[in-house]
Each structure stands twice: as C-alpha cells, then as structure tokens.
Design a protein around this motif. Structure first.
Motif, PDB file in Angstrom:
ATOM      1  N   ASP A 213      23.701  25.079   2.242  1.00 28.61           N
ATOM      2  CA  ASP A 213      24.091  25.365   3.612  1.00 28.61           C
ATOM      3  C   ASP A 213      22.870  25.656   4.475  1.00 28.61           C
ATOM      4  OD1 ASP A 213      25.179  27.683   5.717  1.00 28.61           O
ATOM      5  OD2 ASP A 213      26.516  25.993   5.403  1.00 28.61           O
ATOM      6  N   LEU A 216      20.830  22.462   5.170  1.00 37.53           N
ATOM      7  CA  LEU A 216      21.401  21.551   6.157  1.00 37.53           C
ATOM      8  C   LEU A 216      21.516  22.182   7.546  1.00 37.53           C
ATOM      9  CD1 LEU A 216      24.214  19.870   4.015  1.00 37.53           C
ATOM     10  CD2 LEU A 216      21.929  19.002   4.531  1.00 37.53           C
ATOM     11  N   SER A 217      21.726  23.508   7.606  1.00 38.36           N
ATOM     12  CA  SER A 217      21.945  24.099   8.917  1.00 38.36           C
ATOM     13  C   SER A 217      20.678  24.650   9.561  1.00 38.36           C
ATOM     14  CB  SER A 217      23.015  25.198   8.843  1.00 38.36           C
ATOM     15  OG  SER A 217      22.566  26.256   8.019  1.00 38.36           O
ATOM     16  N   LYS A 254      15.373  25.316  12.897  1.00 37.46           N
ATOM     17  CA  LYS A 254      15.291  24.244  13.903  1.00 37.46           C
ATOM     18  C   LYS A 254      15.900  24.664  15.237  1.00 37.46           C
ATOM     19  CE  LYS A 254      19.430  21.729  12.430  1.00 37.46           C
ATOM     20  NZ  LYS A 254      19.681  21.588  11.001  1.00 37.46           N
ATOM     21  N   LEU A 258      14.968  23.632  19.135  1.00 37.59           N
ATOM     22  CA  LEU A 258      15.961  22.961  19.982  1.00 37.59           C
ATOM     23  C   LEU A 258      16.111  23.701  21.301  1.00 37.59           C
ATOM     24  CD1 LEU A 258      18.668  22.088  17.299  1.00 37.59           C
ATOM     25  CD2 LEU A 258      17.391  20.449  18.668  1.00 37.59           C
ATOM     26  N   VAL A 266      13.294  16.708  17.250  1.00 40.46           N
ATOM     27  CA  VAL A 266      13.824  17.529  16.162  1.00 40.46           C
ATOM     28  C   VAL A 266      14.918  16.765  15.437  1.00 40.46           C
ATOM     29  CG1 VAL A 266      14.996  19.676  15.544  1.00 40.46           C
ATOM     30  CG2 VAL A 266      13.402  19.634  17.471  1.00 40.46           C
ATOM     31  N   GLU A 267      14.809  16.725  14.119  1.00 35.04           N
ATOM     32  CA  GLU A 267      15.858  16.078  13.333  1.00 35.04           C
ATOM     33  C   GLU A 267      16.398  17.044  12.302  1.00 35.04           C
ATOM     34  OE1 GLU A 267      14.083  11.513  13.430  1.00 35.04           O
ATOM     35  OE2 GLU A 267      13.994  12.690  11.585  1.00 35.04           O
ATOM     36  N   ASN A 268      17.622  16.799  11.871  1.00 30.90           N
ATOM     37  CA  ASN A 268      18.149  17.575  10.749  1.00 30.90           C
ATOM     38  C   ASN A 268      17.346  17.243   9.500  1.00 30.90           C
ATOM     39  OD1 ASN A 268      20.269  18.839  12.141  1.00 30.90           O
ATOM     40  ND2 ASN A 268      21.537  17.027  11.947  1.00 30.90           N
TER      41      ASN A 268
END
Lengths: 284, 129
Positions: A213, A216-217, A254, A258, A266-268
């Motif tokens: 989690d 990814l977050s 991130k 943002l 910015v990318e995941n």
C-alpha cells in the motif's frame, strides 16, 4: 509467526547470503530480486533443503533444524524445478498425494484438473510450460496447507493463465484468514495485485522492505532536468539515477511534489521502478 | 460491491474505496446494518493488497460510518441522517470557497460572480427537464 528468518547466513564463492524477513498469519509476502540475488537460496534454507551457515530460521515457531512431517503437512510448495518424475501421470500423482497428505482434497484436485483441461493419463514431461505451472500450483493448493511457499509460480505464463493462478491464490486466502503466502516473482504486476508486504533482495542482502500500500500510494518517480534537480526539495528523495534528460528520482512522498512543485513530472511508482531504482540508483 | 478503482490515479487506493463507500452511503445504495465483504474478499474482488482494504475499513470506522466486530466482519452503521446532510453541506461549502478564491485570483468583480452564479442557478435549479 509463520516464518521468521533472522540473519540467515549462507556462504557461496560468489556472494554471501545474510538476510532477515518475517511472514505473519494472514499475510501475502512477495520477494523480488535479480536472478542470482538469493531468492531461491532463501527458499531452500526455509524448507530445510540447504544448511544454514549462521543465523536462525523458524517455521511455525520451530527451528528449521527440527522440521518434521507435521510441519511439512502444513506447507504447500512450488519450486522452480518440477517436483515429480516426468514419467508420472496426473492419475499417479493424485494417488501419491493422497498417500502423502492427510488433508488431501481429491474432489478439489479433480475439479481443477478438469477446469484446467489437464490430461489425466499423459506423462507430465509432455506437458507445456503452462500446464506444468498449473499442475504445480494445484498440487500445492490441494491439501489445505497453511503456508504456501511459491518460487516464481507464474513464470513463463501468459497474462490469462497468470490471472487464473493469482485468482486461485486469492480464493485460497479468502477461505481461511490465517493462511499465508511467500511468493517470489519477476512479474511485478502479479505481485502488485496480490501482496501485502514486499522484500527486495540484492546480492544476498535485503535492501528494501515495505508494505504494498505504501509503495503504491506514497512512493513516486520524478523525472527532472538538471536545473530542476538543483532547485527541487530533496527531503523525500530516496534514490537518484542519471538519465539522458537529467535525473530520475525515487521519492517516498509524491503528494508533496504534486502539491508544492507541480511543474515537475511525477509518476506513480511500481515494483519494477522501485526495484530498478534501489539496485541501480544512488542514495542522495 | 460496486467499487471501481482507478489504478493509475494519484489518489491512494484506500482513499478511493473510502470515498466510494461514503458516496454509496449518502446515495442510499447501502442498507443500514448491511454486511461489508471481508477484507480478503474485497481484496480479491479489487485485486489489491488486503492491507489497503483494512486501511479503508479502519478509516471508515474512525469516521463512525462502519463498525467492525472481531470475528464477524464489518457492517454499515445506522445512519445519522443529520450528520450525512451536514457532511454534504460541508462539501458544497468547501467547493464554493475554492471557486470564489479562484474568481478572486482571476480578479473577477463581485458583480460578475453574482451574475454568473444567478445564470447557473437558473439553468440548473429553475429549469425543468
């Protein structure tokens, strides 16, 4: 705790394994790393197939040196080399499993063999990669194991076959919330849709651990020009890598960028990028 | 359960789940005392980590919207209609604030803003479909 690896050491001419990790009841733990990084060694040591040079491993609370039949009954295993003799058929394998495992589920086994369209009376050495992989998973899942230990179980499979297997694993966990899985894979997208925890091993050492989690977050990838890199806030910078356009940065927050530095790309992050940055990137 | 996850969104997945369940409660798609899927079941359905689902359920419980009973699972708590309405109102107020701050930033005159607002009101509230 289901599995506790505490500074397990194994010496090879090329490198030394020295790693720690844990699997708790109800968890799906993923292990990623380059070929030769120590994934398979970790699995061998965990299953008592190889001897420790130092450190401790405990399975179901018992030291690995005391691994007995009672504990082995609770394990469902898929290792990279097929476990049964190639001349055997599914029919014979079913009989062997019935004799080996007190909790073998013949109806479940037969249903899945039919569902996967696997031939019952053909020697398994004639099976395709996909068929072998499905059979191996099936064998591991057919005796109510409490802990699945899977070394690259979906290797070589197409996306549809992989999804079928992952779904079997998810259903398996749904049936009993105390079951656990330790799974290694090169297919990060598989792990991203399955795992709760991820360990990254490189050259015999655990170099990263987090829950899925958070990866990814919170984690993110920034692509910046040299001048942007000069001025950007580096508080959340974890790893940096040079690229032709400037730098790629792995950050662990991130959201900050943002909101506060919206001009930056910015990318995941995902397991592949995280893995690449940790192995090939430099710390800030 | 009707939850759709945008996997490449910047919005964390657990937040998407929380938002959608909240929206479902507001819109009445959930019954009071309705049982939610188990953590593993929802994780299977959405193809995500069980920890993410647990995070969402914990957040909802903290807001008093669901209750988790150990060994029995989670269920929607009895609605406090007044609380829900209050939440909805707060949401609109926040959006209004954002809107007006933007208008101010762009140096729109008060009269302009009121005009725009009146026109919109007419279009959305007063016209019958």
């Amino acid at each position: 705790m289901i599995l506790k690896i505490n500074n397990a050491k194994k010496r090879y001419p090329a490198f030394e394994l020295d790693c720690s990790m844990e699997v708790h009841p109800g968890e799906i733990v993923g292990l990623i790393g380059k070929n030769g990084a120590g994934k398979s060694t970790t699995f061998s040591l965990t299953l008592g197939l190889d001897r420790l040079d130092g450190g401790e491993i405990e399975l179901f609370g018992k030291p690995i040196q005391e691994l007995d039949d009672q504990i082995k009954q609770k394990l469902g295993v898929v290792l990279s080399d097929s476990t049964f003799n190639g001349n055997l058929t599914i029919q014979s394998i079913q009989n062997i499993l019935k004799a080996m495992y007190t909790k073998f589920q013949p109806r479940f086994f037969e249903e899945k063999v039919k569902a996967f369209e696997l031939p019952r009376k053909q020697a398994i050495r004639t099976f395709s990669t996909g068929m072998k992989a499905k059979l191996n998973i099936l064998i591991a899942l057919s005796h109510q194991a409490e802990f699945l230990i899977l070394d690259e179980p979906t290797s070589g499979l197409d996306a549809i076959a992989r999804e079928e297997i992952l779904d079997m694993l998810r259903s398996y966990m749904e049936e009993d919330p105390d079951r656990s899985i330790l799974i290694s894979s090169h297919i990060s997208s598989d792990l991203e849709t399955l795992c709760d925890q991820v360990f990254l091993i490189d050259q015999g050492k655990m170099i990263f651990h987090s829950d899925m989690d958070t990866i990814l977050s919170k984690y993110g990838i920034l692509k910046v020009s040299p001048s942007q890199f000069e001025t950007m806030d580096k508080s959340y910078l974890v790893k940096v890598k040079d690229e032709t356009f400037g730098k790629v940065c792995l950050v662990n927050e991130k959201q900050y960028y943002l909101e506060n530095e919206p001009e930056l790309v910015v990318e995941n992050a995902n397991l592949d990028t995280l893995f690449t940055m940790y192995v090939q990137g430099e710390s800030k | 359960m009707q939850i759709i996850i945008h996997t490449t969104s910047y919005v964390p997945i657990y937040e998407q789940i929380v938002d959608q369940i909240k929206a479902g409660i507001r819109e009445g798609s959930f019954q009071e005392n309705e049982h939610l899927p188990s953590v593993r079941s929802l994780a299977k359905e959405l193809k995500i980590s069980a920890l993410t689902v647990k995070k969402a359920y914990d957040a909802l419980e903290e807001e008093g919207l669901i209750q988790t009973v150990h060994g029995k699972g989670s269920y929607i708590k009895q609605f406090n209609k007044a609380l829900l309405l209050e939440e909805q109102q707060k949401e609109i107020e926040q959006d209004l604030e954002k809107l007006l701050l933007k208008a101010k930033q762009y140096h729109l005159e008060r009269k302009q803003v009121v005009n725009m607002f009146d026109l919109m009101l007419e279009e959305i509230y007063d016209s019958e479909d």
